[in-house]
Enzyme design. Structure first.
Site, short mmCIF file in Angstrom:
data_model
loop_
_atom_site.label_atom_id
_atom_site.label_comp_id
_atom_site.label_asym_id
_atom_site.label_seq_id
_atom_site.Cartn_x
_atom_site.Cartn_y
_atom_site.Cartn_z
N ARG A 1 0.82 -1.21 0.00
CA ARG A 1 0.00 0.00 0.00
C ARG A 1 0.85 1.26 0.00
O ARG A 1 0.42 2.32 -0.45
CB ARG A 1 -0.97 0.02 1.19
CG ARG A 1 -1.83 1.29 1.20
CD ARG A 1 -2.98 1.25 2.21
NE ARG A 1 -2.58 0.84 3.52
CZ ARG A 1 -1.92 1.61 4.40
NH1 ARG A 1 -1.61 2.86 4.09
NH2 ARG A 1 -1.59 1.14 5.58
N TYR B 1 -11.03 15.65 -19.66
CA TYR B 1 -11.61 14.30 -19.58
C TYR B 1 -12.81 14.36 -18.62
O TYR B 1 -12.74 15.00 -17.57
CB TYR B 1 -10.54 13.32 -19.10
CG TYR B 1 -11.11 12.04 -18.55
CD1 TYR B 1 -11.84 11.19 -19.37
CD2 TYR B 1 -10.98 11.71 -17.20
CE1 TYR B 1 -12.40 10.02 -18.86
CE2 TYR B 1 -11.52 10.55 -16.69
CZ TYR B 1 -12.24 9.72 -17.53
OH TYR B 1 -12.81 8.58 -17.02
N ASP C 1 -2.24 16.79 -17.46
CA ASP C 1 -2.53 15.39 -17.75
C ASP C 1 -1.90 15.09 -19.11
O ASP C 1 -2.35 15.60 -20.14
CB ASP C 1 -4.06 15.19 -17.75
CG ASP C 1 -4.47 13.75 -18.04
OD1 ASP C 1 -3.71 13.03 -18.72
OD2 ASP C 1 -5.57 13.35 -17.61
N LYS D 1 -3.90 3.80 -20.39
CA LYS D 1 -3.97 4.07 -21.83
C LYS D 1 -2.63 3.71 -22.50
O LYS D 1 -2.22 2.58 -22.44
CB LYS D 1 -4.36 5.52 -22.06
CG LYS D 1 -5.44 6.05 -21.12
CD LYS D 1 -6.76 5.34 -21.27
CE LYS D 1 -7.82 6.03 -20.43
NZ LYS D 1 -8.91 5.23 -20.00
C1 LIG Z 1 -7.11 11.96 -20.36
C2 LIG Z 1 -7.54 11.03 -19.28
N1 LIG Z 1 -7.12 11.25 -18.03
C3 LIG Z 1 -7.49 10.44 -17.00
C4 LIG Z 1 -8.32 9.36 -17.21
C5 LIG Z 1 -8.72 8.49 -16.03
O1 LIG Z 1 -7.93 7.36 -16.03
P1 LIG Z 1 -8.33 5.94 -15.36
O2 LIG Z 1 -9.50 5.41 -16.10
O3 LIG Z 1 -7.07 5.15 -15.49
O4 LIG Z 1 -8.67 6.24 -13.93
C6 LIG Z 1 -8.77 9.08 -18.50
C7 LIG Z 1 -9.65 7.91 -18.73
O5 LIG Z 1 -10.26 7.77 -19.76
C8 LIG Z 1 -8.38 9.95 -19.57
O6 LIG Z 1 -8.79 9.73 -20.83
#
Ligand SMILES: Cc1ncc(COP(=O)(O)O)c(C=O)c1O
Length: 379
Positions: A46, A100, A172, A197
């Protein structure tokens, strides 16, 4: 080392454990006490510090060009823990209006319950940002390539503005990956990823990453340790394995997505294609200057609206009709019903996410096969 070499060698244990060429899985929850004096340094899954974690942290930091990095149990664990390590009750944050859906929902639904407010701004219009600052503004949050509209906003300006006003800049970098853009080189303080991804790249785990200076990442690790958002060693192993082919995959997917976007833009059944790699896109010049490619995602609208979009999704043969992105198989989805379903219809309309918008994550198939399949479905 160049990035392709870092993917293979950075952070790897030397000497190799028992001579193993591939990093083994250390499936042990706890470790013999090694003299740690800080709770967060005690070796325990953890606390994100088993051998599988520490090797990945070193590799990811080398890739992003940051002092340190941290893996988490999902992209949202990375994003929520990062924001909660910076923001406290009464604080305010600026964010691009076009994130997102999960992140956007976190800003509008979860943070206000903790007394934290967010103002969505147009990250393409730096002249509008100063008026939105309050004495309690702490951070500015953007994405390198926006999801699903594949836009590239004024990124260096965001990092400079944040620095000038004492804010922490967070980006991000999921859709670009460090192959196409390294935010730290442009002055960003904290980088987050959904490693679900492209970083993993095989549609078989959920994981996240936070990268930055030790000063900025340590408070995030404290939050992740307490919220329980650590990554399991087996998922660490899969992410580690996936990372080795990142450059090959992302370059193929970038080139393929641009070819598909170009072909779709020429088809009479298509009303509009969203992809900053197309020369007539608003962000084309900036994307070309800043990024080594636009990644594997594109979006488009059909002349025949939602009915046309529904028929297209039924008739395409190769893609899976599924959300997410960055895997080896091409995926197609309508963001209004999946990734951005959590936004209000008004918020989607403001961001330009129409109900008939189709988002495609280009996989590793032959580009010609994809174009033939899409053309047949459209026709
Ligand atoms: C650009 C982006 N950031 C964050 C996330 C969230 O990621 P996770 O599904 O791994 O929690 C996504 C998910 O689709 C995303 O497309």
């Amino acid at each position: 080392m160049r990035v392709e070499t870092k993917l293979i060698h950075a952070g790897e244990l030397r000497p190799r454990p028992q001579g193993a060429v591939s990093m083994p899985i250390y499936q042990s929850a706890t470790y013999e006490y090694g003299g740690a004096t800080d709770y967060h340094d005690i070796q325990y899954i953890r606390l994100n510090n088993t051998p599988n974690h520490t090797v990945l942290h070193a590799k990811l930091a080398a890739l992003e060009g940051t002092e340190t990095a941290l893996v988490t149990s999902s992209g949202m664990a990375a994003i929520s823990s990062t924001l909660l390590s910076i923001l406290a009750t009464g604080d305010h944050v600026l964010a691009h209006d076009g994130l997102y859906g999960g992140t956007s929902d976190f800003f509008t639904t979860d943070l206000p319950k903790l007394g934290i407010t967010c103002t969505f701004v147009d990250a393409n219009r730096p002249e509008t940002w100063e008026a939105q600052l309050t004495p309690k503004t702490r951070a500015f949050y953007v994405e390198t390539i926006t999801n699903p509209l594949v836009q590239v906003v004024a990124l260096p300006e965001v990092a400079r503005f944040a620095k000038a006003h004492g804010l922490i800049s967070i980006i991000d970098n999921t859709l670009a990956t460090p192959i196409l853009f390294r935010p730290a080189e442009h002055g960003f303080d904290l980088i987050v990823h959904s490693a679900t991804k492209y970083l993993n790249g095989h549609s078989d785990i959920v994981a996240g990453v936070v990268a930055g200076s030790a000063k900025h990442v340590a408070p995030v690790k404290h939050k992740v340790d307490h919220f329980g958002g650590s990554l399991d060693p087996h998922a660490c192993f899969l992410l580690h394995r996936g990372l080795k082919t990142l450059a090959l995959r992302v370059r193929h997917q970038s080139a393929s997505a641009l070819e598909v976007a170009t072909a779709l833009a020429r088809h009479p059944a298509v009303k509009r294609v969203h992809h900053a790699g197309l020369p007539d896109h608003r962000d084309h010049a900036r994307a070309k200057q800043l990024l080594g490619g636009l990644g594997g995602m594109l979006a488009f609208e059909l002349a025949d609206g939602v009915a046309g979009a529904t028929r297209f999704l039924e008739r395409m043969r190769l893609p899976a009709h599924a959300p997410s992105l960055g895997g080896p198989e091409t995926l197609a989805t309508r963001p209004a019903t999946t990734s951005h379903a959590g936004l209000s219809p008004q918020a989607r309309a403001r961001q330009g996410i129409t109900d008939d918008l189709i988002r495609i994550s280009i996989g590793l198939e032959a580009t010609e096969d994809l174009i033939e399949d899409f053309t047949a479905a459209l026709t």
